[in-house]
Design a protein around this motif. Structure first.
Motif, mmCIF file in Angstrom:
data_model
loop_
_atom_site.group_PDB
_atom_site.id
_atom_site.type_symbol
_atom_site.label_atom_id
_atom_site.label_comp_id
_atom_site.label_asym_id
_atom_site.label_seq_id
_atom_site.Cartn_x
_atom_site.Cartn_y
_atom_site.Cartn_z
ATOM 1 N N HIS A 77 0.639 5.732 1.137
ATOM 2 C CA HIS A 77 -0.798 5.955 0.964
ATOM 3 C C HIS A 77 -1.535 4.647 0.694
ATOM 4 C CE1 HIS A 77 -4.621 7.148 -0.668
ATOM 5 N NE2 HIS A 77 -4.286 6.756 -1.880
ATOM 6 N N VAL A 78 -0.947 3.789 -0.128
ATOM 7 C CA VAL A 78 -1.632 2.574 -0.560
ATOM 8 C C VAL A 78 -1.621 1.494 0.516
ATOM 9 C CG1 VAL A 78 -1.510 0.659 -2.209
ATOM 10 C CG2 VAL A 78 -1.235 3.009 -3.000
ATOM 11 N N ALA A 79 -0.488 1.343 1.209
ATOM 12 C CA ALA A 79 -0.349 0.159 2.060
ATOM 13 C C ALA A 79 0.140 0.428 3.473
ATOM 14 C CB ALA A 79 0.592 -0.840 1.377
ATOM 15 N N PHE A 80 1.220 1.143 3.643
ATOM 16 C CA PHE A 80 1.872 1.232 4.954
ATOM 17 C C PHE A 80 2.111 2.682 5.345
ATOM 18 C CE2 PHE A 80 3.579 -2.567 2.701
ATOM 19 C CZ PHE A 80 2.880 -3.530 3.410
ATOM 20 N N PRO A 81 1.282 3.296 6.168
ATOM 21 C CA PRO A 81 0.200 2.675 6.934
ATOM 22 C C PRO A 81 -1.111 2.533 6.167
ATOM 23 C CG PRO A 81 0.385 4.961 7.549
ATOM 24 C CD PRO A 81 1.506 4.694 6.575
ATOM 25 N N GLY A 82 -1.286 3.283 5.081
ATOM 26 C CA GLY A 82 -2.509 3.161 4.296
ATOM 27 C C GLY A 82 -3.569 4.172 4.667
ATOM 28 N N SER A 83 -3.676 4.517 5.942
ATOM 29 C CA SER A 83 -4.672 5.493 6.389
ATOM 30 C C SER A 83 -4.245 6.049 7.737
ATOM 31 C CB SER A 83 -6.057 4.849 6.508
ATOM 32 O OG SER A 83 -6.106 3.986 7.628
ATOM 33 N N PRO A 84 -4.731 7.241 8.102
ATOM 34 C CA PRO A 84 -4.405 7.790 9.426
ATOM 35 C C PRO A 84 -4.867 6.898 10.572
ATOM 36 C CG PRO A 84 -5.260 9.525 7.996
ATOM 37 C CD PRO A 84 -5.467 8.225 7.270
ATOM 38 N N VAL A 85 -5.990 6.201 10.403
ATOM 39 C CA VAL A 85 -6.492 5.349 11.488
ATOM 40 C C VAL A 85 -5.525 4.201 11.762
ATOM 41 C CG1 VAL A 85 -8.338 3.775 12.190
ATOM 42 C CG2 VAL A 85 -8.903 5.941 11.085
ATOM 43 N N GLU A 86 -5.027 3.564 10.698
ATOM 44 C CA GLU A 86 -4.087 2.458 10.897
ATOM 45 C C GLU A 86 -2.792 2.954 11.525
ATOM 46 O OE1 GLU A 86 -4.948 -0.699 10.576
ATOM 47 O OE2 GLU A 86 -6.906 0.161 10.112
ATOM 48 N N GLY A 107 7.580 5.251 11.651
ATOM 49 C CA GLY A 107 8.074 5.754 10.371
ATOM 50 C C GLY A 107 9.084 4.828 9.716
ATOM 51 N N PRO A 108 10.182 4.480 10.406
ATOM 52 C CA PRO A 108 11.139 3.530 9.822
ATOM 53 C C PRO A 108 10.514 2.174 9.496
ATOM 54 C CG PRO A 108 12.128 4.684 11.670
ATOM 55 C CD PRO A 108 10.685 5.060 11.661
ATOM 56 N N PHE A 109 9.570 1.735 10.317
ATOM 57 C CA PHE A 109 8.891 0.465 10.050
ATOM 58 C C PHE A 109 8.122 0.529 8.735
ATOM 59 C CE2 PHE A 109 4.808 -1.875 10.623
ATOM 60 C CZ PHE A 109 5.318 -3.163 10.517
ATOM 61 N N TYR A 110 7.355 1.602 8.528
ATOM 62 C CA TYR A 110 6.631 1.751 7.264
ATOM 63 C C TYR A 110 7.603 1.815 6.089
ATOM 64 C CZ TYR A 110 2.748 3.240 10.309
ATOM 65 O OH TYR A 110 1.781 3.319 11.274
ATOM 66 N N ASP A 111 8.715 2.538 6.260
ATOM 67 C CA ASP A 111 9.691 2.664 5.178
ATOM 68 C C ASP A 111 10.233 1.297 4.765
ATOM 69 O OD1 ASP A 111 9.390 5.382 5.121
ATOM 70 O OD2 ASP A 111 11.240 5.838 6.199
ATOM 71 N N LEU A 112 10.529 0.449 5.745
ATOM 72 C CA LEU A 112 11.049 -0.887 5.435
ATOM 73 C C LEU A 112 10.046 -1.687 4.609
ATOM 74 C CD1 LEU A 112 12.719 -1.984 8.807
ATOM 75 C CD2 LEU A 112 13.879 -1.516 6.644
ATOM 76 N N LEU A 113 8.781 -1.658 5.018
ATOM 77 C CA LEU A 113 7.768 -2.433 4.302
ATOM 78 C C LEU A 113 7.563 -1.915 2.885
ATOM 79 C CD1 LEU A 113 5.024 -3.040 7.038
ATOM 80 C CD2 LEU A 113 7.029 -4.411 6.482
ATOM 81 N N VAL A 114 7.552 -0.593 2.729
ATOM 82 C CA VAL A 114 7.351 -0.012 1.394
ATOM 83 C C VAL A 114 8.536 -0.337 0.490
ATOM 84 C CG1 VAL A 114 7.173 2.149 0.106
ATOM 85 C CG2 VAL A 114 5.819 1.827 2.183
ATOM 86 N N ASP A 115 9.759 -0.125 0.989
ATOM 87 C CA ASP A 115 10.938 -0.349 0.151
ATOM 88 C C ASP A 115 11.106 -1.827 -0.195
ATOM 89 O OD1 ASP A 115 11.549 2.304 0.017
ATOM 90 O OD2 ASP A 115 13.082 2.269 1.587
ATOM 91 N N GLU A 116 10.767 -2.716 0.735
ATOM 92 C CA GLU A 116 10.864 -4.152 0.437
ATOM 93 C C GLU A 116 9.938 -4.517 -0.715
ATOM 94 O OE1 GLU A 116 9.682 -8.345 0.545
ATOM 95 O OE2 GLU A 116 8.399 -6.632 1.067
ATOM 96 N N ARG A 117 8.734 -3.950 -0.722
ATOM 97 C CA ARG A 117 7.792 -4.240 -1.807
ATOM 98 C C ARG A 117 8.280 -3.647 -3.122
ATOM 99 N NH1 ARG A 117 1.350 -3.150 -1.350
ATOM 100 N NH2 ARG A 117 1.618 -4.890 0.102
ATOM 101 N N LEU A 118 8.771 -2.410 -3.084
ATOM 102 C CA LEU A 118 9.233 -1.766 -4.316
ATOM 103 C C LEU A 118 10.466 -2.461 -4.886
ATOM 104 C CD1 LEU A 118 8.814 2.025 -3.471
ATOM 105 C CD2 LEU A 118 7.481 0.684 -5.095
#
Length: 553
Positions: A77-86, A107-118
């Motif tokens: 929700h916050v970052a990846f993708p952050g919004s339906p438009v993105e 989906g897997p791309f967003y998961d990688l970015l979120v988990d890397e940040r967390l």
């Protein structure tokens, strides 16, 4: 205590900690626990609702990892993708150049970015994230793309090889002997392209698309992506035209050789026609979504040229107020004089016993001018112009600008599209959505202007004639000369209309003089791309005083 109650209690304590990893002031509702949910956790990007599956969480013994589960969903929700438009932007980009994949790479791309940040946060929840990845993998052992995603996380977090793959490690090694090298490249280079998400995605796609191609479609909702939500037509419309940053990322990906020549050539073509053809869905559902999304796109384009057209003058009775009467149930609520009611009876009594005041003509038959903007549009959709659902049609956009401008001015519009035949939305309408969707109609073929409809319209509207605008090209000349009565119909319409305007593409001077002598206003459009601009400046051609118009955009 049931599993649902236990998970609800634990989630209530874990949610504030998960939210604080981003911001304690983040406006997001507490997770909803679904006792029959098939997935550990999902977030709907449209409603921003997080759902936890009580049964799978209990079966995988992840009750003590709820903070990591919830924090991961908040990251979508916050970052990846952050919004339906993105999300729509990356999805359309993917579908313009890659082969049709059983499941999207997004989906897997967003998961990688979120988990890397967390994984960088303190206190660390890396171990819990690893347990969640391993548990998800156990539920989707045949998902090749998700298996590759877990290998990337092993390399990124320097975990033991095979730790997140479990029993699938050996089979995956045999099927994809180079997967470890690919994962090392992704872990090493993907995050160096930050914060350019488009460039990051293209790099990830250049390596991962082969794994996605080998993956079966998810057999149950336990596999696949945890960020969900239907993309609306408005979301897709906002994503149809790539932004400057997206174009720069695409150029760099091609320049640095992310993809082989055939895919690079497809990637370079991000035209409106190609992105519109990349809409998700199949069959009738895709056709409806395409029409609605393109209609929304034309409304967005019209905003750039939007103006408030001068209203057409009509006549109404000169009204004066009558004396006050008691309002009774059944009388029109609009006739209540609230100011007089509050002054005479106060707030409490006035609410129960309002006063009514009607308005009648001062003298029977006496009229005074009032204003109501009404526009009647005739749009040429012959084969000389593209289908507006597939590419930007400048004539259709001009019609959209006129209709939207009329409605924004408080008026109403109706439209007719014609070629060899015609279709019409002939009730004066104040809905931008309804008219924009109608203007997506396309007939193609030759051109035959419906002079019979024009004649009937003039007689039908009597003393409330609308502004009439015809948007066409030089084929109109042939239609005008096709029958003797057409000239008389044209002259009659020009005489009765507050303004009768022809937006003509590349007309001859002789024809322009002929139409002007018949009483019409002719606006010559030298290039097709000028139609939207000319439509926005229509008020200057309709009225002598340009101060009565207010073009914008």
């Amino acid at each position: 205590m049931s599993a649902e109650e236990r998970i609800t209690s634990l989630a209530a304590r874990a949610f504030p900690r998960a939210r604080a990893r981003y911001s304690p002031y983040l406006l997001l509702g507490e997770p909803v626990v679904d006792p029959e949910g098939e997935t550990f956790a999902r977030i709907d990007l449209t409603s921003r609702t997080i759902r936890l599956g009580a049964r799978p969480i209990t079966e995988a013994a992840l009750e003590d990892a709820l903070e990591a589960l919830i924090a991961h969903e908040i990251g979508h929700h916050v970052a990846f993708p952050g919004s339906p438009v993105e999300h729509a932007r990356l999805l359309l980009l993917e579908r313009t150049f890659l082969p049709r994949l059983p499941r999207s790479l997004t989906g897997p791309f967003y998961d990688l970015l979120v988990d890397e940040r967390l994984g960088q946060g303190l206190p660390s929840i890396e171990d819990d994230l690893c347990r969640i990845l391993a548990a998800r993998g156990a539920r989707s052992p045949d998902d090749v793309l998700f298996t590759f995603q877990r290998v990337v996380m092993e390399e990124l977090w320097q975990r033991r090889e095979g730790e997140l793959l479990g029993t699938t490690a050996a089979a995956f090694e045999r099927a994809f002997p180079d997967h470890r090298l690919d994962a090392k490249l992704v872990a090493q280079n993907l995050f160096a392209f930050a914060p350019d998400v488009t460039l990051q995605y293209l790099y990830f796609a250049s390596i991962a698309w082969r794994y996605a191609l080998a993956s079966p479609a998810p057999k149950h909702t336990g596999g696949g992506d945890c960020a969900e939500g239907e993309l609306s037509a408005e979301d897709l419309a906002a994503a149809l035209v790539p932004k400057k940053g997206e174009k720069a990322a695409i150029e760099r990906a091609i320049r640095e050789g992310f993809f082989p020549k055939d895919l690079a050539e497809k990637l370079a073509d991000q035209s409106l026609e190609r992105r519109a053809g990349a809409m998700p869905g199949d069959g009738a559902g895709k056709s409806e979504l395409l029409t609605t999304a393109m209609a929304a796109h034309y409304r967005r384009e019209a905003e750039k040229y939007l103006f408030r057209p001068p209203p057409a003058r009509v006549w109404a009775d000169a009204l004066v107020p009558t004396t006050h009467l008691e309002w009774e149930p059944g009388d029109p609520v609009a006739d209540i004089d609230w100011v007089a009611t509050l002054l005479r009876r106060g707030e409490t009594l006035g609410a129960a016993m309002p006063l009514l005041r009607e308005r009648i003509a001062d003298e029977e038959g006496q009229s005074t001018p009032s204003f109501l903007g009404r526009t009647e549009i005739y749009l040429d959709v012959s084969g000389s112009m593209p289908d507006p659902k597939r590419a930007l049609n400048a004539m259709t956009l001009a019609a959209q600008i006129l209709a939207t401008g009329t409605i924004r001015a408080g008026g109403a519009a109706r439209a007719l599209v014609y070629s060899m035949g015609h279709e019409k939305a002939w009730d004066f309408c104040r809905s931008e959505r309804v008219l924009s969707k109608f203007l997506m109609r396309y007939i193609g073929g030759g051109t035959h202007f419906p002079f019979d409809i024009l004649a009937a319209s003039v007689e039908e509207t009597r003393d409330e004639q609308p502004i009439r605008v015809v948007i066409t090209d030089s084929d109109f000349d042939t239609n005008y000369d096709a029958a003797r009565q057409n000239a008389a119909i044209f002259a009659r319409a020009a005489e009765r209309s507050p303004a009768f305007v022809l937006l003509l593409h590349a007309p001859s001077r002789e024809k322009v003089r002929r139409y002007e002598q018949a009483g019409a206003r002719v606006v010559a459009v030298r290039a097709l791309g000028d139609f939207p601009r000319v439509a926005a400046e229509l008020a200057f051609s309709l009225f002598d005083d340009p101060g009565t118009t207010n073009p914008s955009g």
